[in-house]
Design a protein around this motif. Structure first.
Motif, PDB file in Angstrom:
ATOM      1  N   GLU A  51       0.863  -1.174   0.000  1.00 35.55           N
ATOM      2  CA  GLU A  51       0.000   0.000   0.000  1.00 35.55           C
ATOM      3  C   GLU A  51       0.900   1.225   0.000  1.00 35.55           C
ATOM      4  O   GLU A  51       1.808   1.330   0.819  1.00 35.55           O
ATOM      5  N   GLU A  66       3.396   0.349   3.181  1.00 37.31           N
ATOM      6  CA  GLU A  66       3.343  -0.849   4.014  1.00 37.31           C
ATOM      7  C   GLU A  66       3.451  -2.062   3.103  1.00 37.31           C
ATOM      8  O   GLU A  66       2.860  -2.089   2.030  1.00 37.31           O
ATOM      9  N   GLN A  68       3.126  -6.344   3.130  1.00 35.96           N
ATOM     10  CA  GLN A  68       2.800  -7.611   3.759  1.00 35.96           C
ATOM     11  C   GLN A  68       2.953  -8.673   2.687  1.00 35.96           C
ATOM     12  O   GLN A  68       2.770  -8.397   1.508  1.00 35.96           O
ATOM     13  N   ASP A  87       6.333  -8.022   6.892  1.00 34.23           N
ATOM     14  CA  ASP A  87       5.435  -7.039   7.482  1.00 34.23           C
ATOM     15  C   ASP A  87       6.312  -5.838   7.789  1.00 34.23           C
ATOM     16  O   ASP A  87       6.962  -5.786   8.831  1.00 34.23           O
ATOM     17  N   ASP A  88       6.355  -4.887   6.863  1.00 35.29           N
ATOM     18  CA  ASP A  88       7.319  -3.799   6.957  1.00 35.29           C
ATOM     19  C   ASP A  88       6.668  -2.493   6.530  1.00 35.29           C
ATOM     20  O   ASP A  88       5.703  -2.491   5.760  1.00 35.29           O
ATOM     21  N   THR A  89       7.192  -1.400   7.030  1.00 35.90           N
ATOM     22  CA  THR A  89       6.771  -0.068   6.600  1.00 35.90           C
ATOM     23  C   THR A  89       7.988   0.675   6.084  1.00 35.90           C
ATOM     24  O   THR A  89       9.130   0.353   6.444  1.00 35.90           O
ATOM     25  N   GLN A  91       9.305   4.800   4.383  1.00 34.10           N
ATOM     26  CA  GLN A  91       9.040   6.183   3.999  1.00 34.10           C
ATOM     27  C   GLN A  91      10.149   6.611   3.060  1.00 34.10           C
ATOM     28  O   GLN A  91      11.323   6.625   3.442  1.00 34.10           O
ATOM     29  N   GLN A 125      11.758  -2.467  -1.624  1.00 34.58           N
ATOM     30  CA  GLN A 125      11.529  -2.468  -0.175  1.00 34.58           C
ATOM     31  C   GLN A 125      11.464  -3.888   0.375  1.00 34.58           C
ATOM     32  O   GLN A 125      11.911  -4.149   1.488  1.00 34.58           O
TER      33      GLN A 125
END
Length: 185
Positions: A51, A66, A68, A87-89, A91, A125
């Motif tokens: 997302e 984000e 997943q 499961d990572d965020t 920026q 990412q």
């Protein structure tokens, strides 16, 4: 000069327009759509849901994202497939040239903002989020080994111990006299 591979239009966005509108885009990618993940060992059955929340920061497009998903890799302990949960965020800020002093805690990504490839960004990412050495949990990995493999491992260990015992009688210690030589000086 070879052309870059064609990318479907639904994976390319104009990040500047999305940032001005404050758009949120969600996409799901399979292993077949992520060639660098496959090169890193990703197997069939791998998938990523990403997302992307676009905004502007300091006049530049920024993306808060984000991830997943599950990446199927090879366990480096037992050499069998292992599912690695993601499961990572993240920026990032999209820039034209690399700088190390981007404000706001954003990671700079050098890319043409008007043609941002979402699959590429998600893959980048995901690669950063993967473990350096993929392995099963220790109790799972031992249970995965077949009984025959355990027996052959025990036989190899016994053979190694016998070889160590035989070599122990003629062990050479090259630094045994070093202390005496240093005292003489």
């Amino acid at each position: 000069m070879p052309r870059p591979p064609a990318v479907p239009a639904d994976k390319i966005v104009d990040a500047e327009v999305c940032a001005r509108a404050g758009s949120t885009i969600a996409r799901r990618f399979s292993a077949a759509e992520l060639p660098r993940l496959r090169e890193a060992g990703g197997q069939d059955g791998s998938w990523i849901e990403a997302e992307f929340q676009f905004s502007e920061f300091d006049g530049k497009p920024a993306v808060a994202g984000e991830l997943q998903g599950t990446v199927v890799l090879t366990c480096q302990r037992c050499m069998r497939p292992v599912d690695i949960a993601l499961d990572d965020t993240f920026q990032v800020i999209l820039v034209d040239a690399e700088r190390s002093d981007e404000p706001g805690g954003y990671e700079p990504v050098v890319v043409k903002a008007s043609r941002l490839d979402l699959a590429w960004l998600a893959e980048e990412q995901a690669l950063l989020a993967l473990p350096l050495v993929p392995m099963h949990e220790s109790e799972d990995c031992g249970a995965e080994m077949a009984a025959g493999e355990i027996a052959s491992t025990e036989e190899r260990e016994d053979d190694a111990e016998d070889a160590e015992d035989a070599a122990g009688a003629t062990t050479h210690q090259p630094f045994q006299n070093l202390r005496d030589l240093l005292r003489k000086q």
